[in-house]
Enzyme design. Structure first.
Site, mmCIF file in Angstrom:
data_model
loop_
_atom_site.group_PDB
_atom_site.id
_atom_site.type_symbol
_atom_site.label_atom_id
_atom_site.label_comp_id
_atom_site.label_asym_id
_atom_site.label_seq_id
_atom_site.Cartn_x
_atom_site.Cartn_y
_atom_site.Cartn_z
ATOM 1 N N GLU A 283 -3.708 15.680 1.927
ATOM 2 C CA GLU A 283 -4.782 15.048 2.721
ATOM 3 C C GLU A 283 -4.584 15.302 4.212
ATOM 4 O OE1 GLU A 283 -7.469 13.825 1.445
ATOM 5 O OE2 GLU A 283 -6.716 14.087 -0.585
ATOM 6 N N ASP A 368 -3.513 22.594 0.076
ATOM 7 C CA ASP A 368 -2.382 22.709 -0.854
ATOM 8 C C ASP A 368 -1.241 23.491 -0.212
ATOM 9 O OD1 ASP A 368 -3.612 21.283 -2.827
ATOM 10 O OD2 ASP A 368 -4.091 22.997 -4.113
HETATM 11 ZN ZN ZN Z 1 -8.334 18.023 -0.815
#
Ligand code: ZN
Length: 429
Positions: A283, A368
């Site tokens: 996030e 990621d």
């Molecule tokens: Zn995301």
């Protein structure tokens, strides 16, 4: 553009959209059904067959229901526009309200009546989705009582916040002349910034309880991560998401110094501290790679373009007649224009939605990669897999369906990308 050519264009887009949606959904369901019997090789060691089949069944149940809601939604749109539904409603509300209470009251009443009718028509679908499908797969934790209370609170928020904003926009449309759309955009932009501050502090607490994160070990870990990433937040909160659903999540909310991190209690129940840290790092990646800022700029740019287009359309009688409504002669047409525009835009916007989905998937890969550099790719992979299994998300989606709709890449692609990244170099302190 004549009203007839607009009618034909709108009808063609509506039909083409419906056909495309049904085609994509049936593709997805067929693909999932065909792969129901075996866990894909990449997940054979980590995902039990029973979980895989539960995900397939959940996807199929939602897919079948989706066919119905899609068809109903298109039929309603046709009924409101070309079949004259909004025209009838407008006549009734205008004649009842405008002579006694004036132009503004009439327009607010028209939008409210439209919203109320739409909400009532959607209600059976929402009830079925929550109390049949979600219930059947063990996700639903909402009671009928909570469902009703939520609905009433939602109405209250819409009335207290939405009606004044609508009145302001309608007034701007009336009072500021040909450039009204620029002023309306300014008002809308300020309103959005206001909501970013009000949502976490006032609105969300009406629906859920927020408590400071009390797990000290996790807190220390999360704070170390945020420091490492150079990220300041006002607080770490746990939300009682389990009140309504078993689905887990984590998010950032707020603006500037008022930013806060919110974990669903359901997420903390399922993930280890290392996995929570990795999810949070993902996030944070959305902020650090400026995805959030880009999305806000894109949203503001699109709304400016949309309002400019509406500014042009709203002064043409063909716009109203082409979408099945006779423009008012002795009353303002602003509310009508807004309603027609809000109904027509998604029909055409559907065909560019794959571009937005593609951008979103690109951002997910970048977040990621950030998480794997700041936390751990292995922990993020195991967290993703757990969340997938817990949410009964299918591991075998149809590739075309993914390209069109998926805002997140399928698990197989995300895990493969994470496995290919270089591991974080941990320096001894
Ligand atoms: Zn995301």
């Amino acid at each position: 553009m004549s009203s007839l050519s607009l009618s034909l264009l709108f009808a063609a887009a509506l039909v083409l959209r419906l056909i495309t949606q049904l085609w994509l959904s049936t593709r997805q369901m067929r693909h999932v059904a065909q792969h129901r019997d075996a866990v894909p090789p990449a997940f054979a060691a980590t995902v039990p067959l029973a979980a895989h089949q539960r995900a397939a069944d959940y996807t199929l149940a939602k897919g079948r229901f989706g066919l119905l809601t899609t068809a109903f939604g298109s039929a309603m749109l046709l009924a409101w526009t070309l079949l004259g539904g909004l025209d009838v409603l407008n006549g009734v509300v205008r004649d009842a309200v405008q002579p006694r209470f004036g132009d503004m009251a009439y327009q607010l009443a028209l939008v409210s009546a439209f919203g109320a009718i739409g909400g009532l028509l959607d209600l059976p679908f929402e009830l079925y989705s929550t109390f049949r499908i979600e219930q059947q797969f063990g996700f639903n934790r909402t009671t009928l009582r909570l469902f009703i209370v939520d609905g009433l609170k939602g109405l209250l928020v819409a009335a207290v916040i939405g009606l004044p904003l609508l009145a302001l926009i309608l007034w701007i449309m009336q009072a500021t002349g040909a450039w009204w759309w620029l002023w309306a955009w300014g008002a809308w932009a300020v309103f959005n910034l206001l909501i970013m501050v009000l949502y976490p502090t006032v609105i969300a607490p009406m629906f859920n309880k927020f408590e400071p994160l009390s797990d000290d070990a996790l807190k220390a870990r999360v704070q170390a991560l945020m420091q490492r990433c150079g990220f300041a937040a006002k607080g770490l909160f746990v939300m009682d998401g389990s009140k309504r659903s078993a689905h887990g999540n984590a998010y950032f909310t707020g603006l500037g110094a008022a930013k806060r991190v919110v974990f669903f209690d359901t997420l903390l129940d399922k993930l280890s501290p290392g996995e929570v840290e990795a999810v949070l790092a993902h996030e944070l990646g959305h902020f650090k790679r400026r995805h959030v800022q880009k999305r806000i700029v894109l949203m503001f740019g699109m709304s400016l373009a949309g309002l400019a287009l509406l500014g042009w359309l709203a002064s043409r009688s063909a716009f109203y007649a082409g979408l099945g409504v006779a423009p008012n002669m002795a009353a303002p047409n602003h509310a009508l224009a807004l309603l027609l525009f809000l109904m027509a835009v998604p029909v055409f916007g559907f065909f560019v939605s794959p571009l937005a989905a593609q951008l979103s998937r690109k951002h997910e890969f970048e977040a990621d990669a950030y998480a794997s550099a700041q936390a751990s790719a292995a922990e993020l992979s195991s967290a993703l897999l757990k969340l997938h299994e817990d949410n009964a998300s299918t591991l075998t989606p149809d590739p075309v369906y993914v390209r069109f709709y998926y805002s997140h890449p399928p698990a197989s692609e995300r895990l493969a990308a994470l496995a290919a990244l270089p591991a974080r170099t941990v320096t001894a302190a």
